[in-house]
Design a protein around this motif. Sequence first.
Motif, mmCIF file in Angstrom:
data_model
loop_
_atom_site.group_PDB
_atom_site.id
_atom_site.type_symbol
_atom_site.label_atom_id
_atom_site.label_comp_id
_atom_site.label_asym_id
_atom_site.label_seq_id
_atom_site.Cartn_x
_atom_site.Cartn_y
_atom_site.Cartn_z
ATOM 1 N N ARG A 21 0.853 -1.190 0.000
ATOM 2 C CA ARG A 21 0.000 0.000 0.000
ATOM 3 C C ARG A 21 0.886 1.236 0.000
ATOM 4 O O ARG A 21 1.670 1.448 0.901
ATOM 5 C CB ARG A 21 -0.899 0.002 1.249
ATOM 6 C CG ARG A 21 -1.933 1.101 1.239
ATOM 7 C CD ARG A 21 -2.826 1.006 2.478
ATOM 8 N NE ARG A 21 -2.177 1.506 3.687
ATOM 9 C CZ ARG A 21 -2.160 0.877 4.856
ATOM 10 N NH1 ARG A 21 -2.729 -0.302 5.006
ATOM 11 N NH2 ARG A 21 -1.563 1.423 5.903
ATOM 12 N N GLU A 31 0.452 -4.897 3.644
ATOM 13 C CA GLU A 31 -0.898 -5.102 4.156
ATOM 14 C C GLU A 31 -1.324 -6.533 3.893
ATOM 15 O O GLU A 31 -1.187 -7.039 2.776
ATOM 16 C CB GLU A 31 -1.859 -4.124 3.470
ATOM 17 C CG GLU A 31 -3.286 -4.180 3.978
ATOM 18 C CD GLU A 31 -4.173 -3.164 3.276
ATOM 19 O OE1 GLU A 31 -4.044 -1.961 3.555
ATOM 20 O OE2 GLU A 31 -4.987 -3.587 2.424
ATOM 21 N N ARG A 33 -4.476 -9.285 3.960
ATOM 22 C CA ARG A 33 -5.937 -9.420 3.966
ATOM 23 C C ARG A 33 -6.321 -10.889 3.844
ATOM 24 O O ARG A 33 -5.669 -11.650 3.123
ATOM 25 C CB ARG A 33 -6.570 -8.623 2.827
ATOM 26 C CG ARG A 33 -6.519 -7.111 3.064
ATOM 27 C CD ARG A 33 -7.187 -6.301 1.966
ATOM 28 N NE ARG A 33 -7.310 -4.911 2.374
ATOM 29 C CZ ARG A 33 -8.400 -4.351 2.878
ATOM 30 N NH1 ARG A 33 -9.499 -5.075 3.011
ATOM 31 N NH2 ARG A 33 -8.417 -3.088 3.240
ATOM 32 N N PHE A 38 -9.261 -6.723 5.993
ATOM 33 C CA PHE A 38 -7.979 -6.285 6.529
ATOM 34 C C PHE A 38 -7.661 -7.036 7.820
ATOM 35 O O PHE A 38 -8.497 -7.142 8.721
ATOM 36 C CB PHE A 38 -8.023 -4.778 6.806
ATOM 37 C CG PHE A 38 -6.795 -4.242 7.505
ATOM 38 C CD1 PHE A 38 -5.686 -3.859 6.779
ATOM 39 C CD2 PHE A 38 -6.762 -4.135 8.887
ATOM 40 C CE1 PHE A 38 -4.558 -3.373 7.413
ATOM 41 C CE2 PHE A 38 -5.642 -3.650 9.540
ATOM 42 C CZ PHE A 38 -4.537 -3.256 8.793
ATOM 43 N N ASP A 41 -1.121 -4.683 9.118
ATOM 44 C CA ASP A 41 -0.163 -4.081 8.192
ATOM 45 C C ASP A 41 1.128 -3.771 8.932
ATOM 46 O O ASP A 41 1.252 -3.997 10.144
ATOM 47 C CB ASP A 41 -0.747 -2.851 7.487
ATOM 48 C CG ASP A 41 -1.050 -1.692 8.422
ATOM 49 O OD1 ASP A 41 -0.449 -1.608 9.507
ATOM 50 O OD2 ASP A 41 -1.890 -0.847 8.062
#
Length: 225
Positions: A21, A31, A33, A38, A41
């Motif tokens: 990101r 990050e 996921r 999410f 991070d």
Amino acid sequence: MEYVELARAESERGELVLRDRREADGASVLELRVNGIFVMDSAEVSSEQALAEAALARVAQPRDVLVGGLGLGYTVHAVTADRRVERCTVVEVEEALVGWMRDGTVPHGPSVLADDRVRVVVAELGSAVAEARDEGFDLVLLDVDNGPHFLVHDGNARLYRTDFVRQTRRIIRPGGAMAVWSMDRAADVLDALESVFDEVEAVPCPVRLQERDETYWLLVGTVAP
């Protein structure tokens, strides 16, 4: 913000995605996921640090530590920063994530796992604990979710119930502890710990996340020396 996908994998639990990101100021942030949600991070790691430090402070001799959940490696890194720790076993269910840490897809991964005190086991945590030897650890850290009410996978719910807590108590040495990380002061987890451990404590852990102050909780069950 801009996103660049670094890696993607599928498992029986769904989709795991690691991406870069790019923030407005040009900063690059890793990050992670799971199924589009999410998880964590590399910009906000104060909660992982708080988990490790608060848990380690409650054990006089944390020689052998078990960490449930590898994530991006920040909890393990914080655990091994304590020189009292002689061995750190990490149980991670997602084999792809372990691979990304080992091969440098997660840039800091190889250095975290290069510590010769660290051993990674690819397994479901419940199964790993069931197969572990009696009184094999001084500290067990549960860091697979943000507590029982903020699960990464629905199947993780059993990790916060009395049966699993009792199984975990079996592998903890006298003077040791089990520590559960949670976004809230989960009364159900505290009840499960109180039914099994000699002493139970709910420790507030202030953390700074996304420019706001939050309070997470470390729920600790301790075995008498």
